[in-house]
Design a protein around this motif. Structure first.
Motif, mmCIF file in Angstrom:
data_model
loop_
_atom_site.group_PDB
_atom_site.id
_atom_site.type_symbol
_atom_site.label_atom_id
_atom_site.label_comp_id
_atom_site.label_asym_id
_atom_site.label_seq_id
_atom_site.Cartn_x
_atom_site.Cartn_y
_atom_site.Cartn_z
ATOM 1 N N ALA A 137 -10.007 12.219 14.445
ATOM 2 C CA ALA A 137 -11.586 11.757 13.662
ATOM 3 C C ALA A 137 -12.269 11.921 12.575
ATOM 4 O O ALA A 137 -12.761 11.211 11.792
ATOM 5 N N GLY A 138 -11.700 13.056 12.179
ATOM 6 C CA GLY A 138 -12.151 13.519 11.172
ATOM 7 C C GLY A 138 -12.009 13.715 10.320
ATOM 8 O O GLY A 138 -12.166 13.395 9.131
ATOM 9 N N GLU A 139 -10.598 12.749 10.358
ATOM 10 C CA GLU A 139 -9.435 12.232 8.774
ATOM 11 C C GLU A 139 -9.622 10.928 8.929
ATOM 12 O O GLU A 139 -9.422 10.290 6.906
ATOM 13 N N VAL A 140 -9.055 10.320 9.551
ATOM 14 C CA VAL A 140 -9.264 8.725 9.036
ATOM 15 C C VAL A 140 -9.297 7.847 8.965
ATOM 16 O O VAL A 140 -10.532 8.014 8.171
ATOM 17 N N LEU A 141 -9.409 6.846 7.638
ATOM 18 C CA LEU A 141 -9.837 5.919 6.981
ATOM 19 C C LEU A 141 -9.314 4.608 7.058
ATOM 20 O O LEU A 141 -8.216 4.800 6.492
ATOM 21 N N SER A 142 -9.715 3.348 7.351
ATOM 22 C CA SER A 142 -9.194 2.407 7.296
ATOM 23 C C SER A 142 -9.325 1.810 6.391
ATOM 24 O O SER A 142 -10.557 1.135 6.141
ATOM 25 N N LEU A 143 -8.174 0.915 5.818
ATOM 26 C CA LEU A 143 -8.399 0.121 4.427
ATOM 27 C C LEU A 143 -8.222 -1.195 4.626
ATOM 28 O O LEU A 143 -8.021 -1.383 5.672
ATOM 29 N N PRO A 144 -8.525 -1.928 3.808
ATOM 30 C CA PRO A 144 -8.267 -3.364 3.670
ATOM 31 C C PRO A 144 -6.955 -4.557 4.508
ATOM 32 O O PRO A 144 -6.458 -3.420 3.174
ATOM 33 N N VAL A 145 -6.623 -5.294 5.130
ATOM 34 C CA VAL A 145 -5.225 -4.897 4.924
ATOM 35 C C VAL A 145 -5.101 -6.269 5.145
ATOM 36 O O VAL A 145 -4.327 -6.719 6.449
ATOM 37 N N TYR A 146 -6.779 -7.327 5.486
ATOM 38 C CA TYR A 146 -6.098 -8.791 6.335
ATOM 39 C C TYR A 146 -5.568 -9.879 5.409
ATOM 40 O O TYR A 146 -5.201 -9.289 4.628
ATOM 41 N N PRO A 147 -4.638 -10.178 6.338
ATOM 42 C CA PRO A 147 -3.686 -11.369 5.681
ATOM 43 C C PRO A 147 -4.487 -11.741 4.742
ATOM 44 O O PRO A 147 -3.397 -12.447 3.546
ATOM 45 N N GLU A 148 -5.542 -12.144 4.242
ATOM 46 C CA GLU A 148 -6.338 -13.692 2.999
ATOM 47 C C GLU A 148 -5.982 -12.147 2.002
ATOM 48 O O GLU A 148 -6.258 -12.952 0.343
ATOM 49 N N GLU A 190 -6.152 -2.563 -6.676
ATOM 50 C CA GLU A 190 -7.714 -2.327 -6.790
ATOM 51 C C GLU A 190 -7.909 -1.213 -6.121
ATOM 52 O O GLU A 190 -8.394 0.114 -6.933
ATOM 53 N N VAL A 191 -7.739 -1.728 -4.937
ATOM 54 C CA VAL A 191 -8.060 -0.050 -3.947
ATOM 55 C C VAL A 191 -7.158 1.018 -4.168
ATOM 56 O O VAL A 191 -7.889 2.242 -4.177
ATOM 57 N N CYS A 192 -5.650 1.064 -4.574
ATOM 58 C CA CYS A 192 -5.009 1.389 -4.783
ATOM 59 C C CYS A 192 -5.000 2.460 -6.052
ATOM 60 O O CYS A 192 -5.140 3.988 -6.475
ATOM 61 N N ALA A 193 -5.777 1.092 -6.928
ATOM 62 C CA ALA A 193 -6.328 1.987 -7.932
ATOM 63 C C ALA A 193 -7.507 3.145 -7.776
ATOM 64 O O ALA A 193 -7.426 3.949 -8.344
ATOM 65 N N ALA A 194 -8.304 2.410 -7.319
ATOM 66 C CA ALA A 194 -9.189 3.352 -6.919
ATOM 67 C C ALA A 194 -9.442 4.724 -6.639
ATOM 68 O O ALA A 194 -9.676 5.896 -6.476
ATOM 69 N N ILE A 195 -7.899 5.095 -5.051
ATOM 70 C CA ILE A 195 -7.559 6.073 -4.148
ATOM 71 C C ILE A 195 -7.305 6.680 -5.101
ATOM 72 O O ILE A 195 -7.303 7.946 -5.283
ATOM 73 N N GLY A 196 -6.454 5.893 -6.763
ATOM 74 C CA GLY A 196 -5.658 7.172 -7.345
ATOM 75 C C GLY A 196 -6.360 7.870 -8.485
ATOM 76 O O GLY A 196 -6.893 8.935 -8.701
ATOM 77 N N GLY A 210 -18.637 2.363 -3.580
ATOM 78 C CA GLY A 210 -19.379 2.657 -5.070
ATOM 79 C C GLY A 210 -18.594 1.318 -5.466
ATOM 80 O O GLY A 210 -18.963 0.669 -6.861
ATOM 81 N N ARG A 211 -16.734 1.343 -5.346
ATOM 82 C CA ARG A 211 -16.359 0.755 -6.584
ATOM 83 C C ARG A 211 -15.803 -1.020 -5.890
ATOM 84 O O ARG A 211 -15.409 -1.678 -5.782
ATOM 85 N N GLY A 212 -16.966 -0.884 -4.277
ATOM 86 C CA GLY A 212 -16.973 -2.639 -3.568
ATOM 87 C C GLY A 212 -15.855 -2.655 -3.152
ATOM 88 O O GLY A 212 -15.898 -3.520 -2.300
ATOM 89 N N ILE A 213 -15.346 -1.456 -2.215
ATOM 90 C CA ILE A 213 -14.509 -1.568 -1.168
ATOM 91 C C ILE A 213 -14.859 -1.053 -0.129
ATOM 92 O O ILE A 213 -14.950 0.194 -0.415
ATOM 93 N N SER A 214 -14.533 -1.720 0.721
ATOM 94 C CA SER A 214 -15.055 -1.930 1.764
ATOM 95 C C SER A 214 -14.251 -1.137 3.212
ATOM 96 O O SER A 214 -12.604 -0.511 2.434
ATOM 97 N N SER A 215 -13.978 -0.115 3.294
ATOM 98 C CA SER A 215 -12.944 0.744 4.485
ATOM 99 C C SER A 215 -14.360 1.430 5.916
ATOM 100 O O SER A 215 -14.995 0.741 5.928
ATOM 101 N N TYR A 240 0.899 -0.988 0.230
ATOM 102 C CA TYR A 240 -0.373 -0.470 0.275
ATOM 103 C C TYR A 240 1.078 1.226 -0.169
ATOM 104 O O TYR A 240 0.655 2.164 -0.465
ATOM 105 N N THR A 241 2.128 1.041 0.829
ATOM 106 C CA THR A 241 2.449 2.278 0.932
ATOM 107 C C THR A 241 3.525 2.814 -0.284
ATOM 108 O O THR A 241 3.017 4.080 -0.736
ATOM 109 N N ALA A 242 4.073 1.684 -0.410
ATOM 110 C CA ALA A 242 4.615 1.911 -2.035
ATOM 111 C C ALA A 242 4.279 2.766 -2.936
ATOM 112 O O ALA A 242 4.238 3.386 -3.962
ATOM 113 N N ARG A 243 2.583 2.381 -3.788
ATOM 114 C CA ARG A 243 1.896 2.731 -4.503
ATOM 115 C C ARG A 243 0.944 3.594 -3.611
ATOM 116 O O ARG A 243 1.106 4.597 -5.235
ATOM 117 N N LEU A 244 0.543 4.187 -2.844
ATOM 118 C CA LEU A 244 -0.040 4.705 -2.546
ATOM 119 C C LEU A 244 0.792 6.263 -2.771
ATOM 120 O O LEU A 244 0.090 7.150 -2.789
#
Ligand SMILES: Cc1ncc(COP(=O)(O)O)c(C=O)c1O
Length: 389
Positions: A359-370, A378-384, A323-328, A260-264
């Motif tokens: 509290a007004g700025e944070v957003l947690s992205l999917p990072v589960y092992p699987e 896809e997550v990085c492309a959507a954020i881009g 909207g792109r099917g990505i939960s946060s 994530y960090t490398a791409r984002l």
């Protein structure tokens, strides 16, 4: 493509045979609460955490409550803790009748701002609860120095960080007590509620062990008023299946976080959080559109969450991802000093400016092992697309 925030079915599905065998073993044993399954799990847990003692308990919340009770904290005592955390941290302080003294957080690590905590020490301060939020260890050198100076007990809320390290020390083993949660979203997730209390101190352990069963020792003799904080044998048996896999789960999360960090970080308007950020006034408008989480050199972070800061348009980004099917998820939308139940403590939102702003700025992205590489793409492309749009 649909990307959930967590995929417990994927994790538990591959273990189904072993989990069923554990269930059947407990079913046939007839021992459903505490007993040999819990004792074995406690031994394995203590070994992995390099703790002298581990006590299996009913949840992370109950582990916190038990630690506060074992230290004898109550009315008239003040306990320092962050405002930007899950409710249980301060909720348990209030439940024993003590006063939570809510402190600001660092925008770099999301953890307790120790300079703010130091300013809030009074003659009534008895303890401090650093929270290793999102799996990132709090600065335990600074915590222990403050605790030593003012003779404070230290309860490490490692609910989100079991398996993380500060330097070479596992978190949860540095203070008086360490709290672990095995709520299903944690890196080591049970199939229900479960938690543990860690300690290096014999006297703390003995007191907590007795308090776990209504302060009862021996049977039907009550030395103190405790509670029912017992762990089910079934959860211990199921967790024992997953415990040997924790290191692999943590490594996978760390791999995803690096990706994530490398791409984002290559996206326009994105940057990494920096130590200097802690010196910026929280009222200063941020030029960056996306601020990525940083790992401190001393910290063995276990990435329970990969949490970015979105200074503007956080809700819009969240909606766009959905909207792109990505939960946060927003952990946490309201800091504790702004909660209705703590209104009597008399804080104004701007009294803890970073807690309020985070509290007004944070957003947690999917990072589960699987999580797969294509999903991270896809997550990085959507954020881009969002940032460029
Ligand atoms: C920081 C923190 N403390 C305490 C807890 C309480 O743990 P549990 O849900 O197991 O009661 C949690 C759980 O979400 C947590 O994140």
């Amino acid at each position: 493509m649909t990307i959930p925030l967590l995929d417990s079915k994927a994790q538990n599905g591959v273990l189904e045979g072993e989990l069923k065998a554990a269930f059947e073993r407990v079913l046939r044993s007839g021992q459903f609460i505490l007993g040999p399954e819990v004792e074995k799990f406690e031994r394995d847990l203590a070994k992995l955490a390099r703790a002298k003692h581990a006590l299996g308990v009913s949840s992370g919340t109950d582990a916190l409550l038990l630690a506060l009770m074992a230290l004898g904290l109550g009315p008239g005592d003040e306990v320092l803790c962050p405002s930007f955390t899950f409710f249980a941290t301060a909720g348990c302080v209030a439940r024993v009748g003590a006063t939570p003294v809510l402190c600001d957080s660092s925008p770099v690590t999301f953890n307790l701002d120790l300079r703010d905590a130091a300013r809030r020490v009074t003659p009534r301060t008895r303890a401090i609860i650093p929270v290793h939020l999102f799996g990132q260890p709090a600065d335990m050198d600074a915590v222990m120095a403050l605790a030593k100076k003012h003779k404070l007990f230290v309860i490490e809320d490692a609910a989100q960080a079991f398996g993380a390290r500060w330097g070479d020390k596992p978190v949860g083993t540095i203070g008086d007590f360490g709290v672990a949660s095995f709520y299903p979203t944690k890196n080591l997730g049970a199939l229900g509620d479960a938690g543990a209390l860690l300690t290096q101190k014999e006297a703390h352990f003995e007191r907590a062990r007795i308090l776990r069963v209504h302060g009862m020792e021996p049977k039907y003799h009550h030395q103190f008023v405790g509670g029912n904080f017992r762990l089910d044998a079934l959860q211990a048996a199921l967790l024992a299946v997953k415990l040997p896999r924790l290191a692999a789960y943590n490594a996978a999360r760390a791999r995803h976080a690096r990706q994530y960090t490398a791409r984002l970080s290559r996206l326009p308007g994105a940057r990494l959080a920096m130590r200097g950020d802690a010196r910026i006034a929280p009222t200063v408008k941020e030029k960056a559109k996306l601020i990525l989480p940083t790992v401190l050199p001393e910290g063995g972070m276990i990435w329970n969450q990969y949490t970015v800061r979105v200074p503007d348009r956080r809700e819009t980004l969240r909606g766009y991802l959905a909207g792109r099917g990505i939960s946060s998820e927003i952990y946490y939308p309201i800091p504790l000093h702004e909660q209705a139940c703590f209104a009597h403590l008399g804080y104004q939102p701007e009294d803890l400016p970073w807690a309020h702003r985070l509290a007004g700025e944070v957003l947690s992205l999917p990072v589960y092992p699987e999580l797969g590489e294509a999903q991270i793409d896809e997550v990085c492309a959507a954020i881009g697309d969002f940032l460029r749009g």
